[in-house]
Every structure is written in structure tokens, then in C-alpha cells.
Scaffold this active site. Sequence first.
Site, PDB file in Angstrom:
ATOM      1  N   ASP A   1     -11.113  -6.256  -8.872  1.00 54.37           N
ATOM      2  CA  ASP A   1     -12.428  -6.409  -8.231  1.00 54.37           C
ATOM      3  C   ASP A   1     -13.488  -6.762  -9.275  1.00 54.37           C
ATOM      4  O   ASP A   1     -14.332  -7.633  -9.062  1.00 54.37           O
ATOM      5  CB  ASP A   1     -12.812  -5.161  -7.414  1.00 54.37           C
ATOM      6  CG  ASP A   1     -12.437  -3.865  -8.082  1.00 54.37           C
ATOM      7  OD1 ASP A   1     -11.709  -3.894  -9.090  1.00 54.37           O
ATOM      8  OD2 ASP A   1     -12.875  -2.797  -7.617  1.00 54.37           O
TER       9      ASP A   1
ATOM     10  N   TYR B   1       3.812 -10.419  -1.101  1.00 55.59           N
ATOM     11  CA  TYR B   1       4.404 -11.684  -0.642  1.00 55.59           C
ATOM     12  C   TYR B   1       5.924 -11.617  -0.571  1.00 55.59           C
ATOM     13  O   TYR B   1       6.565 -12.623  -0.259  1.00 55.59           O
ATOM     14  CB  TYR B   1       4.024 -12.810  -1.601  1.00 55.59           C
ATOM     15  CG  TYR B   1       2.714 -13.459  -1.271  1.00 55.59           C
ATOM     16  CD1 TYR B   1       1.527 -12.748  -1.395  1.00 55.59           C
ATOM     17  CD2 TYR B   1       2.648 -14.774  -0.846  1.00 55.59           C
ATOM     18  CE1 TYR B   1       0.320 -13.350  -1.103  1.00 55.59           C
ATOM     19  CE2 TYR B   1       1.447 -15.372  -0.553  1.00 55.59           C
ATOM     20  CZ  TYR B   1       0.287 -14.662  -0.685  1.00 55.59           C
ATOM     21  OH  TYR B   1      -0.902 -15.261  -0.393  1.00 55.59           O
TER      22      TYR B   1
ATOM     23  N   ASP C   1      -3.312 -15.418  -5.341  1.00 54.58           N
ATOM     24  CA  ASP C   1      -3.636 -16.293  -4.212  1.00 54.58           C
ATOM     25  C   ASP C   1      -5.149 -16.333  -3.999  1.00 54.58           C
ATOM     26  O   ASP C   1      -5.761 -17.391  -3.880  1.00 54.58           O
ATOM     27  CB  ASP C   1      -2.931 -15.755  -2.961  1.00 54.58           C
ATOM     28  CG  ASP C   1      -3.196 -16.618  -1.753  1.00 54.58           C
ATOM     29  OD1 ASP C   1      -3.014 -17.837  -1.854  1.00 54.58           O
ATOM     30  OD2 ASP C   1      -3.615 -16.074  -0.709  1.00 54.58           O
TER      31      ASP C   1
ATOM     32  N   LYS D   1      -4.773  -3.607 -10.331  1.00 57.06           N
ATOM     33  CA  LYS D   1      -5.519  -2.539  -9.657  1.00 57.06           C
ATOM     34  C   LYS D   1      -4.769  -1.232  -9.947  1.00 57.06           C
ATOM     35  O   LYS D   1      -4.384  -0.485  -9.034  1.00 57.06           O
ATOM     36  CB  LYS D   1      -5.596  -2.845  -8.143  1.00 57.06           C
ATOM     37  CG  LYS D   1      -6.519  -1.946  -7.368  1.00 57.06           C
ATOM     38  CD  LYS D   1      -7.976  -2.329  -7.472  1.00 57.06           C
ATOM     39  CE  LYS D   1      -8.842  -1.306  -6.766  1.00 57.06           C
ATOM     40  NZ  LYS D   1     -10.288  -1.509  -6.977  1.00 57.06           N
TER      41      LYS D   1
END
Length: 366
Positions: free
Chosen positions: A225, A125, A249, A192
Site C-alpha cells: 500500500d 492467481y 497485476d 504485505k
Amino acid sequence: MARHTITLIPGDGIGYEVSEAARRVIDATGVDIEWEVQNAGLDVVEEFGQPMPDHVLDSIRKNKVAIKGPLTTPVGKGIRSVNVALRRELDLFALVRPCKWYPGVRSRYQDVDLVIVRENTEDLYAGIEFAEGEKDTLDLIENIERLGGRRIRDDSGISIKPISVTATQRVFRFAFKWAIDNGRRKVTAVHKANIMKFTDGLWLRVAEEVATEFPQMEFEERIVDNMAMQLVQKPELYDVMVMPNLYGDILSDLCAGLVGGLGLAPGANTGDEIAVFEATHGSAPKYAGKNVANPMAMMLSGVLMLRHIGEKEAGDRLEAAIAAIVADGSNVTYDMKSSRDDPTAVSTSQVADAIIAELERAAVPS
Ligand code: NAD
């Protein structure tokens, strides 16, 4: 009682309706607020030449507290999000999004009480992007190859994902303090790091370091995930989850879905001095001007705002009044009914009327 001056940005789309409904119920708590109404977004571009004029930012900087409705960002037209720009411009580095189930809400889940703390200034972002086919993009592709990276295809667009020690430290310190101050039990760092070693890897390392400063709070980490699946299967295992901007988000909407939808998910963009309160949802253009959108997410953002300005008792009263209307189930908008075209759904302004009546009813000694 002290008077508070607060900037109110109605937003666009459904923003006008939900902001007006939220302002009315906040005023009905009796807290003395002088609203400085400031318009922003696509509707003011013609008048002021930009969607977030300087005088709007100045008003927020002066008052230190604002509540805003959603602002539309046209998809893929090269116009950057005003919401993202606002957060960056005012350095509102942490976005706190509670997702709480209230009795009476139709959802597959019950008793969910989660909080997302989203880093608000970095990650994909950051707005550092290079368009496909431009000379700078091709130079960047050459440079990356020269520095030992793989050759990126020449017909690529590139978005840069920066994650710094500075921003990671401050969002985790904020999240741990917030968790302690709000009586929460656990902080989970979401990442991640197995794939993005130098960004999410850094995020996780710094999270683990900051966690040692708060030994009284339980800490754990989850890969994003797996986090998504776990949230769907056993949300009760989680409490406060801290994540980089993009995961925040996406998982914010997922968590909103667990507790009844976007109509019930509030948020607080927080910096060192300034806080801007806003719902998780956007401007829902297809419902704009129809007086049908659910104002509760914006009202619950108002609850967070009241607590932030030291009006905890009023915030608690407003939350209780909203919860009572949800539990009763008759004065709620279409999204909270069993079917979207339920004729008993009430309008945005009628929800506000019902909550104001409930605040008045609760104020009368029994
Ligand atoms: P959205 O949240 O506006 O709407 C998605 C769907 O959710 C709607 O069609 C509607 O079915 C439902 N919904 C959302 N809010 C609701 C409410 N209060 N009551 C009842 N139903 C509601 O998401 P979108 O369609 O992806 O985005 C529309 C615009 O809003 C885009 O321009 C986007 O950039 C902008 N946006 C702004 C913000 C913000 O101001 N912070 C946040 C998200 C999206």
C-alpha cells in the site's frame, strides 16, 4: 543472418489489429522471422473445444519464443483466464513489465523508468478456488476450523493464496540477474508481510536471503500500500520492483498510467527456456475491429522480443523509431492525444505505417 521461427498468437478483441501492426514493424527491421500464426481464445473454442488448444502450446514449446495479443476472459462466468493458464502451463514464472516514459507522451510525470517483475505462477492467481455453497467448500470450512483456524462463514467462496520458497527464490534470482544484466541500480521487494505472515512473510524472508547472493545490487523492501502511494508521489525513487502475482497485476496498470497509459506498456513472460511477449493491456472489446487501438505496447513487446532472440540492434532501432513517432506526436492514436475525440488521431495501421517509414528514413545514411 539466422532465421527465427516465432509463434504469433493474434489474440482477440483489439488483438488482431495490434498484432498485425506489431508484426509489420518487426518485419520492417529486416530481422528474418518465420511467423507461425496460431489462433487461440474464445474465437477458437467452437473449432477446437478449448481456448488454448494443444497445438498452440506445442508451437510455443517448439519455437521457445512467442508474441501474443490479448485474450478475453469473460468476468465471473466460471471461465478461467487463458492468459493465466498459458503462463502456468509453460511455467513462465516471471513477467517483466518495463514502464518507461518517452519524450512527447502526455503524462503527469516525466522521466519515469520503472520495471515490474511479477511472479506469474502462484498467489491468488493459482486458480485454486472453492465456490460458495458447494460440499467441498463446506468440508474445507470445517477442516480449517478443525485445524485451529477461525470459522469461515458458511456462505463464503474461497480463493487460496499459495506462495512457495521455490517460486519466490527463482523469481528473485531472475529479477536480480535481470537487473544486473540490464544495468539497473536497485531491486525493491513488494509485500504485505505485516498482515499475511505465512505467505508474504515468506516472500520477504526469501527475498532478503536471495539479496545476499547479489551484494553488488542495492536491495530494499516496501509494503504494497505504501508502494502504491510512493509510486504516485515519487516514482523516480524506484527502479526494479518484484512482487507477487496480484500486486503485480494492479501495480502494472498503475505504472502504465504513470507513463501514458496501457497503450505504451509492454511485457515479457519468461521461464527457464520459453518466453512469451505480450502487452499489459487486455482486449479492450469496445474498440475491437475499429482500427483505433494503440499498437505501441504490442510493438514495444516486440522490442523486448527482438532483444531476447539476440537481435539487440534491431530492437534498439525499433524502439528508437517508436520513440521518434511519439516525440513527433502527429501519427499517434486517440489515447495519446490531449482529448479522446481529437480528430487528428490516426488509426492503428497508420501508426505502423509511420513507424515503418521512420525505420526506413533512419536506415538511409545522412
Ligand atoms: P483492457 O486493457 O482491455 O482495457 C481497458 C481500457 O484501456 C480500454 O477500454 C481502453 O480505454 C484502454 N486501452 C487498453 N488497451 C488499449 C490500447 N492498446 N489502445 C488504446 N486504449 C487501450 O482491460 P479490461 O477492459 O479490464 O479487459 C478486457 C478484457 O481483456 C478482459 O476479458 C480481460 O480479462 C482481458 N485481459 C487480457 C489480458 C491478456 O491477454 N494478457 C490482460 C488484461 C486483460
